[in-house]
Design a protein around this motif. Structure first.
Motif, mmCIF file in Angstrom:
data_model
loop_
_atom_site.group_PDB
_atom_site.id
_atom_site.type_symbol
_atom_site.label_atom_id
_atom_site.label_comp_id
_atom_site.label_asym_id
_atom_site.label_seq_id
_atom_site.Cartn_x
_atom_site.Cartn_y
_atom_site.Cartn_z
ATOM 1 N N GLU A 124 41.936 40.865 37.418
ATOM 2 C CA GLU A 124 40.620 41.092 38.500
ATOM 3 C C GLU A 124 39.339 40.732 37.880
ATOM 4 O OE1 GLU A 124 41.349 44.165 40.991
ATOM 5 O OE2 GLU A 124 43.289 43.637 41.636
ATOM 6 N N HIS A 125 39.061 41.190 36.873
ATOM 7 C CA HIS A 125 37.657 41.249 36.183
ATOM 8 C C HIS A 125 37.639 40.847 34.885
ATOM 9 C CE1 HIS A 125 36.503 43.781 39.820
ATOM 10 N NE2 HIS A 125 37.645 44.603 39.386
ATOM 11 N N GLY A 126 38.722 40.888 34.199
ATOM 12 C CA GLY A 126 38.679 40.681 32.795
ATOM 13 C C GLY A 126 38.360 41.737 32.086
ATOM 14 N N LEU A 127 38.896 42.049 30.858
ATOM 15 C CA LEU A 127 39.151 43.210 29.999
ATOM 16 C C LEU A 127 39.462 43.097 28.661
ATOM 17 C CD1 LEU A 127 39.139 46.605 30.480
ATOM 18 C CD2 LEU A 127 41.549 46.286 30.547
ATOM 19 N N SER A 128 38.149 43.592 28.100
ATOM 20 C CA SER A 128 38.147 43.510 26.303
ATOM 21 C C SER A 128 38.469 44.815 25.554
ATOM 22 C CB SER A 128 36.970 42.688 26.071
ATOM 23 O OG SER A 128 35.777 43.394 26.171
#
Length: 185
Positions: A124-128
């Motif tokens: 949903e948001h991008g995650l690193s």
């Protein structure tokens, strides 16, 4: 199907609204009505800092997108993870609290909560990166986050984020930041 087998499948498909973790447990977003149950889970953990009941109600309303709840076959909350995306680092999910009811511990629910939540946030948001703080001596949490890092092929680093003397009440242990990344989904 075991929780870990289900999560392997889950990572390969877009996250559904509710994700099975065991034959009788599934993960979904918290609802405001879950607040009192999450407060009780935090209280009964005897390891988490207990926030006001009001804060859990607000968390379930305002941070449902970055939090998750594990429900048993009857829909009752048996575990939760609360988190938020750091405002100055939007690809970083900070895990605030995680708790699992004593009656279902040892079934992989905490790991399933972390895996399911991070996959949903990534989609949903991008995650690193995932961050959390752990008090020294909390071996269960240390193992949980080390296992998460290993499952995701990510590096785990640790450093003191807040020293004991920074807490005004004087009775708090230091909080060690566990940073896990880079994450790839």
């Amino acid at each position: 199907m075991t929780a870990h087998a289900e999560l392997a499948r889950y990572r390969k498909t877009p996250p559904p609204t509710a994700t099975p973790t065991t034959s009788t447990t599934h993960i979904d977003r918290p609802r405001p009505g879950d607040g009192p149950l999450l407060w009780r889970l935090a209280r009964d953990s005897r390891t988490l800092d207990l926030n006001s009941a009001y804060s859990y109600l607000l968390w379930c309303r305002d941070f449902a997108g970055t939090s998750a709840v594990a429900r048993d076959g009857a829909g009752r909350a048996v575990g939760f993870v609360s988190g938020y995306l750091r405002p100055d680092s939007p690809g970083t999910l900070l895990v605030w609290q995680i708790a699992v009811d004593e009656s279902v511990r040892g079934q992989g629910i905490a790991g399933a909560l972390l895996d399911g939540l991070s996959a949903r946030v990534a989609a949903e948001h991008g995650l690193s990166c995932l961050e959390t703080t752990v008090s020294p001596g909390n071996r269960a949490s240390e193992r949980l986050f080390a296992s998460y890092a290993a499952r995701h092929g990510a590096t785990l680093t640790r450093e003191v984020l807040f020293a004991a003397e920074e807490f005004p009440d004087g009775g708090h242990a230091p909080e060690v930041l566990h940073r896990i990344g880079p994450l790839r989904f």
